[in-house]
Design a protein around this motif. Structure first.
Motif, PDB file in Angstrom:
ATOM      1  N   PHE A  14       0.470  -1.179   0.080  1.00  0.00           N
ATOM      2  CA  PHE A  14       0.225  -0.282  -0.376  1.00  0.00           C
ATOM      3  C   PHE A  14       0.573   1.094   0.087  1.00  0.00           C
ATOM      4  N   LYS A  18      -3.089   3.563  -2.399  1.00  0.00           N
ATOM      5  CA  LYS A  18      -3.041   3.205  -3.365  1.00  0.00           C
ATOM      6  C   LYS A  18      -2.737   1.117  -3.278  1.00  0.00           C
ATOM      7  N   LYS A  19      -2.803   0.233  -3.301  1.00  0.00           N
ATOM      8  CA  LYS A  19      -3.036  -0.834  -3.174  1.00  0.00           C
ATOM      9  C   LYS A  19      -2.557  -1.319  -4.151  1.00  0.00           C
ATOM     10  N   ILE A  20      -0.840  -1.791  -4.440  1.00  0.00           N
ATOM     11  CA  ILE A  20       0.151  -2.015  -5.535  1.00  0.00           C
ATOM     12  C   ILE A  20       0.150  -3.884  -5.483  1.00  0.00           C
ATOM     13  N   ARG A  41       0.343   5.140 -15.442  1.00  0.00           N
ATOM     14  CA  ARG A  41       0.581   5.313 -14.269  1.00  0.00           C
ATOM     15  C   ARG A  41       2.301   4.811 -14.720  1.00  0.00           C
ATOM     16  N   ILE A  68      -3.686  -1.124 -10.072  1.00  0.00           N
ATOM     17  CA  ILE A  68      -3.623  -0.224  -8.847  1.00  0.00           C
ATOM     18  C   ILE A  68      -5.239  -0.022  -8.350  1.00  0.00           C
ATOM     19  N   GLU A  69      -4.583  -0.245  -7.450  1.00  0.00           N
ATOM     20  CA  GLU A  69      -6.422  -0.336  -7.091  1.00  0.00           C
ATOM     21  C   GLU A  69      -6.043   1.305  -5.230  1.00  0.00           C
ATOM     22  N   ASN A  70      -7.553   2.402  -5.454  1.00  0.00           N
ATOM     23  CA  ASN A  70      -7.425   3.210  -4.675  1.00  0.00           C
ATOM     24  C   ASN A  70      -8.061   2.642  -3.981  1.00  0.00           C
ATOM     25  N   THR A  71      -7.935   3.053  -2.896  1.00  0.00           N
ATOM     26  CA  THR A  71      -8.178   2.182  -1.708  1.00  0.00           C
ATOM     27  C   THR A  71      -8.877   3.662  -0.126  1.00  0.00           C
ATOM     28  N   LYS A  74     -10.187  10.109  -3.692  1.00  0.00           N
ATOM     29  CA  LYS A  74      -9.272  10.872  -4.024  1.00  0.00           C
ATOM     30  C   LYS A  74     -10.105  11.883  -4.311  1.00  0.00           C
ATOM     31  N   GLU A 125       7.290   6.897  -4.342  1.00  0.00           N
ATOM     32  CA  GLU A 125       6.759   5.308  -5.053  1.00  0.00           C
ATOM     33  C   GLU A 125       6.947   5.184  -6.032  1.00  0.00           C
TER      34      GLU A 125
END
Length: 285
Positions: A14, A18-20, A41, A68-71, A74, A125
């Motif tokens: 994380f 974002k969960k990567i 990205r 990528i999963e937005n947690t 935003k 990142e």
């Protein structure tokens, strides 16, 4: 020791909401065949990712998936209040209507009313993603090693089986030559005035033609060499493939010279083990 060409490795983490997730998997291939699916990205880092995978994985049909999963919720959209208000005032000046809501709807569709804030990839990142990639590669390599140990045990059993069958050939060698002599003697009894000298010359010729001593020695050497390369060299899949071809040539020659039912049966069993070896060797890195 050997490594399997089949492998799998996954890493997760994380970063900044974002969960990567990084997944690596591979199948058999004669060359290095890499397929990458990464978010836009990280597109600017695709060359670095490819180089890292190429240097580490060497061979195989490789699939690399980065997701990528937005947690966290935003919003990177910014409303330009001053521009929107200016649009509304101008609309009021040219319209007989007095509807703030309608003016706002129109204003929001006009140029520069909304700005999308660009979220650039920064070094922090990328370093995090790069470490995740290294973690996935390590797990992938460990998987290949475990699978390689299983492969090596199975290959060793098949090599040992061929050696045991080859040893069984010895007990039939003298019997088969005696059978050939007896068959010729029975045939020659039908004729008169047989030249004994010529008979033994012919028998010597056939004995030499049916001799399998060299084939046995070469086959035994190839089997030992296969085992040696498997145990002492790394990235040895192609070399093992070449040796298995040489093993096959000697077994085939042995079969063509056998001239005995029991030896033919042993040859068939050796060929069966060899086919297993060839199939398994295709999965050796």
């Amino acid at each position: 020791m050997i490594l399997s060409m089949t492998g799998f490795g996954r890493s997760e983490g994380f970063f900044d909401g974002k969960k990567i997730t990084i997944d690596l998997k591979s199948l058999n291939s004669k060359t290095f065949d890499l397929n990458i699916k990464i978010p836009h990205r990280y597109k600017e880092k695709e060359f670095e990712i490819r180089k890292s995978l190429n240097d580490s994985l060497m061979r195989g049909k490789i699939d690399c998936y980065i997701n990528i999963e937005n947690t966290e919720a935003k919003n990177n959209i910014i409303i330009n209040n001053e521009i929107v208000q200016d649009y509304i005032q101008q609309l009021k000046a040219i319209s007989t209507e007095d509807s703030e809501i309608e003016f706002l709807k129109i204003a929001m569709k006009l140029p520069e009313s909304v700005t999308v804030q660009k979220d650039d990839l920064n070094d922090e990142e990328w370093n995090y993603v790069d470490n995740l990639l290294k973690e996935a590669l390590q797990k992938f390599t460990d998987f290949r090693s475990v699978e390689g140990n299983i492969l090596q045990e199975e290959l060793s059993r098949n090599i040992k089986s061929i050696e045991e069958n080859l040893e069984q050939v010895l007990q039939y060698e003298d019997i088969r030559l005696d059978a050939v002599k007896e068959r010729y003697r029975k045939t020659l009894k039908e004729f008169d005035n047989i030249d004994e000298t010529r008979f033994y010359q012919e028998m010597a010729y056939y004995a030499e033609k049916l001799d399998i001593a060299e084939e046995k020695v070469r086959l035994s050497q190839h089997l030992k060499y296969y085992q040696e390369v498997m145990e002492t060299e790394t990235l040895n899949g192609k070399k093992l493939g070449f040796i298995s071809q040489e093993i096959g040539r000697e077994i085939n020659t042995l079969g063509s010279k056998a001239n005995h039912a029991e030896i033919q049966k042993l040859v068939v069993m050796m060929k069966d083990d060899l086919e297993k070896i060839k199939e398994q060797t295709l999965n050796v890195l």
